[in-house]
Enzyme design. Structure first.
Site, short mmCIF file in Angstrom:
data_model
loop_
_atom_site.label_atom_id
_atom_site.label_comp_id
_atom_site.label_asym_id
_atom_site.label_seq_id
_atom_site.Cartn_x
_atom_site.Cartn_y
_atom_site.Cartn_z
N TYR A 47 0.83 -1.22 0.00
CA TYR A 47 0.00 0.00 0.00
C TYR A 47 0.87 1.27 0.00
CZ TYR A 47 -3.54 -3.34 1.70
OH TYR A 47 -4.37 -4.43 1.87
N HIS A 106 0.43 -11.85 2.40
CA HIS A 106 -0.59 -11.13 1.61
C HIS A 106 -1.34 -12.04 0.63
CE1 HIS A 106 -1.47 -6.72 0.38
NE2 HIS A 106 -2.54 -7.46 0.28
N1 LIG Z 1 -5.42 -8.80 2.07
C1 LIG Z 1 -5.80 -8.34 0.89
O1 LIG Z 1 -5.48 -8.90 -0.16
C2 LIG Z 1 -6.68 -7.13 0.83
C3 LIG Z 1 -7.31 -6.80 -0.38
C4 LIG Z 1 -8.13 -5.68 -0.40
C5 LIG Z 1 -8.29 -4.91 0.74
N2 LIG Z 1 -7.62 -5.22 1.89
C6 LIG Z 1 -7.76 -4.38 3.10
O2 LIG Z 1 -9.15 -4.26 3.41
C7 LIG Z 1 -9.51 -2.88 3.49
C8 LIG Z 1 -10.95 -2.69 3.08
O3 LIG Z 1 -11.22 -3.19 1.80
P1 LIG Z 1 -11.44 -2.25 0.51
O4 LIG Z 1 -10.86 -0.92 0.75
O5 LIG Z 1 -11.01 -3.04 -0.66
O6 LIG Z 1 -13.01 -2.18 0.37
P2 LIG Z 1 -14.27 -1.68 1.25
O7 LIG Z 1 -13.87 -1.36 2.64
O8 LIG Z 1 -15.33 -2.69 1.00
O9 LIG Z 1 -14.72 -0.40 0.47
C9 LIG Z 1 -14.02 0.80 0.47
C10 LIG Z 1 -14.80 1.79 -0.40
O10 LIG Z 1 -16.13 1.92 0.10
C11 LIG Z 1 -16.40 3.27 0.44
N3 LIG Z 1 -17.13 3.26 1.73
C12 LIG Z 1 -16.71 2.71 2.90
N4 LIG Z 1 -17.66 2.86 3.85
C13 LIG Z 1 -18.68 3.53 3.26
C14 LIG Z 1 -19.96 3.99 3.71
N5 LIG Z 1 -20.36 3.80 4.98
N6 LIG Z 1 -20.77 4.64 2.82
C15 LIG Z 1 -20.37 4.83 1.54
N7 LIG Z 1 -19.18 4.43 1.05
C16 LIG Z 1 -18.34 3.77 1.90
C17 LIG Z 1 -15.08 3.98 0.53
O11 LIG Z 1 -15.18 5.28 0.01
P3 LIG Z 1 -14.68 6.58 0.84
O12 LIG Z 1 -13.25 6.32 1.20
O13 LIG Z 1 -14.87 7.68 -0.14
O14 LIG Z 1 -15.59 6.66 2.03
C18 LIG Z 1 -14.17 3.14 -0.37
O15 LIG Z 1 -14.21 3.63 -1.69
C19 LIG Z 1 -8.49 -2.21 2.55
O16 LIG Z 1 -8.42 -0.82 2.74
C20 LIG Z 1 -7.24 -2.96 2.94
O17 LIG Z 1 -6.73 -2.46 4.17
C21 LIG Z 1 -6.84 -6.33 1.96
#
Ligand SMILES: NC(=O)c1ccc[n+]([C@@H]2O[C@H](COP(=O)([O-])OP(=O)(O)OC[C@H]3O[C@@H](n4cnc5c(N)ncnc54)[C@H](OP(=O)(O)O)[C@@H]3O)[C@@H](O)[C@H]2O)c1
Length: 275
Positions: A47, A106
């Site tokens: 990241y 990861h």
């Molecule tokens: N281990 C892995 O391979 C892996 C892969 C992917 C992700 N991750 C981790 O998991 C975390 C979360 O997953 P993700 O970021 O992929 O997806 P997520 O949390 O499902 O979605 C994030 C998106 O949703 C929006 N959002 C979040 N809460 C909201 C709400 N209450 N209302 C409206 N929009 C909302 C955010 O926009 P805004 O920011 O504009 O609010 C952002 O664009 C990542 O940040 C990372 O730390 C790990």
């Protein structure tokens, strides 16, 4: 709220995702999250924000935080090069710490993940991590490391949301004592999920948003979960899950929405020469 990992280490059930935040926007998000009760943050060398996470943790401590938990990961590039220890030490340096709370692999690169796990076990046994675990592991990946492991992964961080409920993997991990941590819990606000009629109707009943219903379903289902948001309003929303409980029928309804829909790679079809 904390969960008890399989080595006795207690870890916050809910934390904040941080990809792709960096710099001031990451510090702001960490501050909003902390103000709303979040004391755990998820990062990775991939990241490019570990330095900022380290700064953010120091700022939160100056503001009075007693304990902040950080998860970071072993990247695919370090797995390819075989330098697990070198990358772990670089993460410590970037984060400005001497110990990592939760260290995860990861992705399961089929060429290297078993060997990488054995290296991670050494780091854990030397006391440099509170717990170790994996991400994006299917049952067959876990089977393979469990054949040689002397430490059972404490956590498997996987894509999990109502359109990808991972029922079999959840049952498998529960049986082995491995906590599932849901990433992309709101499927990055994919319209197929957010406009789902069943979720909208449950949200309407409680006067909550669909993301709140999904996060509550995670908590009541005993899953760890790490939503990401950069917005103070949405972070507050995501961490405000008190004062209502979903019924068993509603939990089952959400479980039944599964269509095996992914917003990230399927670990079995990922191109590890690029990822
Ligand atoms: N281990 C892995 O391979 C892996 C892969 C992917 C992700 N991750 C981790 O998991 C975390 C979360 O997953 P993700 O970021 O992929 O997806 P997520 O949390 O499902 O979605 C994030 C998106 O949703 C929006 N959002 C979040 N809460 C909201 C709400 N209450 N209302 C409206 N929009 C909302 C955010 O926009 P805004 O920011 O504009 O609010 C952002 O664009 C990542 O940040 C990372 O730390 C790990």
């Amino acid at each position: 709220m904390f969960v008890d990992l399989n080595n006795g280490f207690c870890y916050p059930q809910m934390g904040a995702g941080t990809f792709p935040l960096k710099g001031y926007s990451l510090l702001k998000a960490m501050y909003y999250a902390y103000k709303n009760g979040c004391i755990s943050f998820d990062t990775s060398p991939a990241y490019g924000n570990e330095r900022w996470i380290g700064i953010g943790v120091k700022v939160l401590k100056l503001l009075g935080a007693k304990r902040i938990y950080v998860t970071t990961k072993l990247s695919n590039s370090a797995q390819r090069s075989g330098d697990v220890r070198g990358e772990f030490n670089s993460s410590l340096k970037r984060l400005g710490v001497t110990y990592i709370d939760l260290y995860l692999m990861h992705w399961p690169n089929p060429e290297t993940y078993v060997e990488a796990w054995l290296e991670m076990e050494k780091i854990y046994k030397e006391g440099h991590a509170g717990a170790i675990g994996v991400c994006n592991f299917h049952e067959h990946h876990l089977d393979k490391i469990l054949e040689v492991a002397t430490v059972v992964p404490a956590v498997n961080q996987v894509e999990l949301h109502p359109l990808l409920t991972q029922k079999k993997l959840r049952e498998y991990c529960a049986e082995k004592g491995i906590y599932i941590q849901s990433y992309s819990p709101v499927a990055r606000m994919d319209k197929k999920l957010i406009d789902n009629e069943a979720l909208l109707s449950i949200a309407d009943k409680y006067g909550k948003s669909v993301p709140q219903i999904i996060l509550k379903w995670n908590i009541q289902s005993g899953l760890m979960v790490i939503p990401k948001s950069a917005s103070g309003v949405r972070i507050k929303e995501n961490f405000s899950l008190e004062g209502f409980s979903l019924t068993d029928v509603e939990l089952n309804t959400i479980d039944s929405l599964n269509v095996n829909y992914r917003v990230r790679h399927d670990p079995d079809n990922a191109d590890f020469s690029k990822l």
